[in-house]
Design an enzyme around this catalytic site. Structure first.
Site, PDB file in Angstrom:
ATOM      1  CE1 TYR A   1      -0.794   2.850  -3.900  1.00  0.00           C
ATOM      2  CE2 TYR A   1       0.293   3.034  -1.780  1.00  0.00           C
ATOM      3  CZ  TYR A   1      -0.846   3.161  -2.552  1.00  0.00           C
ATOM      4  OH  TYR A   1      -2.019   3.604  -1.988  1.00  0.00           O
TER       5      TYR A   1
ATOM      6  CB  SER B   1      -0.733   6.249   0.540  1.00  0.00           C
ATOM      7  OG  SER B   1      -0.511   5.102   1.328  1.00  0.00           O
TER       8      SER B   1
HETATM    9  P1  NAD Z   1     -10.228   1.486  -5.837  1.00  0.00           P
HETATM   10  O1  NAD Z   1      -9.553   0.408  -6.602  1.00  0.00           O
HETATM   11  O2  NAD Z   1     -11.475   1.167  -5.084  1.00  0.00           O
HETATM   12  O3  NAD Z   1     -10.558   2.716  -6.809  1.00  0.00           O
HETATM   13  C1  NAD Z   1      -9.603   3.206  -7.721  1.00  0.00           C
HETATM   14  C2  NAD Z   1     -10.287   4.068  -8.768  1.00  0.00           C
HETATM   15  O4  NAD Z   1      -9.280   4.510  -9.703  1.00  0.00           O
HETATM   16  C3  NAD Z   1     -11.339   3.305  -9.591  1.00  0.00           C
HETATM   17  O5  NAD Z   1     -12.446   4.121  -9.848  1.00  0.00           O
HETATM   18  C4  NAD Z   1     -10.603   3.007 -10.898  1.00  0.00           C
HETATM   19  O6  NAD Z   1     -11.461   2.884 -12.027  1.00  0.00           O
HETATM   20  C5  NAD Z   1      -9.724   4.250 -11.029  1.00  0.00           C
HETATM   21  N1  NAD Z   1      -8.582   3.990 -11.909  1.00  0.00           N
HETATM   22  C6  NAD Z   1      -7.611   3.061 -11.753  1.00  0.00           C
HETATM   23  N2  NAD Z   1      -6.797   3.071 -12.830  1.00  0.00           N
HETATM   24  C7  NAD Z   1      -7.257   4.039 -13.665  1.00  0.00           C
HETATM   25  C8  NAD Z   1      -6.857   4.520 -14.948  1.00  0.00           C
HETATM   26  N3  NAD Z   1      -5.817   4.011 -15.625  1.00  0.00           N
HETATM   27  N4  NAD Z   1      -7.577   5.506 -15.524  1.00  0.00           N
HETATM   28  C9  NAD Z   1      -8.661   6.007 -14.885  1.00  0.00           C
HETATM   29  N5  NAD Z   1      -9.086   5.590 -13.686  1.00  0.00           N
HETATM   30  C10 NAD Z   1      -8.396   4.616 -13.090  1.00  0.00           C
HETATM   31  O7  NAD Z   1      -9.111   2.089  -4.883  1.00  0.00           O
HETATM   32  P2  NAD Z   1      -9.165   2.929  -3.507  1.00  0.00           P
HETATM   33  O8  NAD Z   1      -8.686   2.047  -2.438  1.00  0.00           O
HETATM   34  O9  NAD Z   1     -10.459   3.634  -3.373  1.00  0.00           O
HETATM   35  O10 NAD Z   1      -7.989   3.969  -3.789  1.00  0.00           O
HETATM   36  C11 NAD Z   1      -8.201   5.334  -4.103  1.00  0.00           C
HETATM   37  C12 NAD Z   1      -6.921   6.103  -3.824  1.00  0.00           C
HETATM   38  O11 NAD Z   1      -6.619   6.021  -2.424  1.00  0.00           O
HETATM   39  C13 NAD Z   1      -5.688   5.567  -4.549  1.00  0.00           C
HETATM   40  O12 NAD Z   1      -4.885   6.635  -4.980  1.00  0.00           O
HETATM   41  C14 NAD Z   1      -4.971   4.768  -3.474  1.00  0.00           C
HETATM   42  O13 NAD Z   1      -3.598   4.663  -3.710  1.00  0.00           O
HETATM   43  C15 NAD Z   1      -5.276   5.612  -2.255  1.00  0.00           C
HETATM   44  N6  NAD Z   1      -5.141   4.894  -0.978  1.00  0.00           N
HETATM   45  C16 NAD Z   1      -5.858   3.774  -0.743  1.00  0.00           C
HETATM   46  C17 NAD Z   1      -5.699   3.116   0.476  1.00  0.00           C
HETATM   47  C18 NAD Z   1      -6.454   1.877   0.800  1.00  0.00           C
HETATM   48  O14 NAD Z   1      -6.112   1.244   1.803  1.00  0.00           O
HETATM   49  N7  NAD Z   1      -7.473   1.503   0.051  1.00  0.00           N
HETATM   50  C19 NAD Z   1      -4.812   3.623   1.426  1.00  0.00           C
HETATM   51  C20 NAD Z   1      -4.103   4.780   1.143  1.00  0.00           C
HETATM   52  C21 NAD Z   1      -4.281   5.418  -0.068  1.00  0.00           C
END
Ligand code: NAD
Length: 256
Positions: free
Chosen positions: A151, A138
């Site tokens: 985080y 991130s």
């Molecule tokens: P999201 O909530 O849409 O998806 C997260 C996924 O992780 C889901 O499929 C969920 O089931 C899975 N997950 C969560 N806890 C789990 C567990 N205990 N066991 C198995 N699976 C689990 O989130 P997103 O926004 O798509 O985020 C994906 C990645 O991108 C993350 O690592 C997040 O930190 C990173 N990220 C997101 C953003 C943003 O703005 N959305 C920005 C930077 C980085």
């Protein structure tokens, strides 16, 4: 032979976009996530793009479950070429009120699972003399924001681990890189918009413009397709010398 990719957390948000893009390119996909309709999502994409798919709902909180997910991928498909460590969660609180259990959960899912998955995939990738590990960190792996101690710690940790795995993987054509997105509009962020609107007494639109996108020079959410395209590039045979690097897809946030 179609290459095999496992994307953790691929039944939602960024992971789902990455899985879709890899399917379009003919990769066979191991889907993973906690969403109850994960199996249907996997089958739908498999049929649409005519690729083989499987689905697991392993809970990444337990190291044994992470190891089981890798073993299941290899036993189902026979190989594992690309591992995208994407699953992650968020929790926002001042440190003095930050529940210890939440801290530990974030470190376990966002950082420790990256270690367990990469470790479990290592021998297979070494034997293949091909491996691509792509960690979704991130902008918070490069920069800090208040109230995100767990985080930010986990995402910085992932970038450190990425560098080490790049060094260890180099003799075996295993690369490891991190992608560092700014704000992406996924279920993870939609939850935050609601919470922040309440906390700041603002509308959802005000929170997006004045709080979330404040540090991004480009005042737009990062499109999931941009992250998926970057992951596809890193997965290529020809990307063998791109390793140990973090790619900021953050609308200019970390340029400051
Ligand atoms: P999201 O909530 O849409 O998806 C997260 C996924 O992780 C889901 O499929 C969920 O089931 C899975 N997950 C969560 N806890 C789990 C567990 N205990 N066991 C198995 N699976 C689990 O989130 P997103 O926004 O798509 O985020 C994906 C990645 O991108 C993350 O690592 C997040 O930190 C990173 N990220 C997101 C953003 C943003 O703005 N959305 C920005 C930077 C980085």
């Amino acid at each position: 032979m179609n290459k095999i990719v496992l994307i953790t957390g691929s039944t939602s948000g960024i992971g789902l976009a990455i899985a879709t893009q890899f399917a379009k390119e003919g990769y066979n996909i191991m889907f993973h996530g906690l969403e109850s309709n994960g199996d249907d999502i996997a089958k739908e994409i498999g049929e649409k793009y005519q690729v083989k798919v499987a689905f697991s709902k392993a809970n990444l909180l337990q190291s044994e479950a992470v190891e089981g997910l890798i073993a299941e991928t290899i036993s189902t498909f026979g190989h594992l070429h690309v591992l995208v460590n994407n699953a992650g969660i968020q929790f926002v609180s001042p440190i003095e009120d930050f529940p210890n259990a939440k801290y530990e959960t974030i470190i376990a899912i966002n950082m420790n699972a990256v270690f367990y998955a990469s470790k479990a995939a290592w021998n297979q990738m070494k034997t293949q003399q091909f491996g691509r590990i792509i960690n979704i960190s991130s902008v918070h792996g490069l920069r800090a924001s208040e109230f995100k101690s767990a985080y930010v710690a986990a995402k910085h940790g992932v970038i450190g681990m990425t560098k080490v795995l790049a060094l260890e993987g180099a003799p075996f054509n295993i690369t490891c890189n991190a992608i560092c997105p700014g704000y992406v509009k996924t279920p993870l962020v939609e939850g935050q918009i609601k919470d922040q609107a309440k906390a700041h007494h603002m509308t959802a639109d005000e929170v997006v413009q004045k709080v979330m996108l404040k540090k991004q020079a480009v005042k737009q959410f990062i499109p999931v397709e941009a992250i998926a395209d970057m992951a596809l590039l890193l997965a290529k045979e020809s990307s063998t010398t791109i390793t140990g690097t973090s790619f900021a897809l953050d609308g200019g946030w970390s340029a400051q």
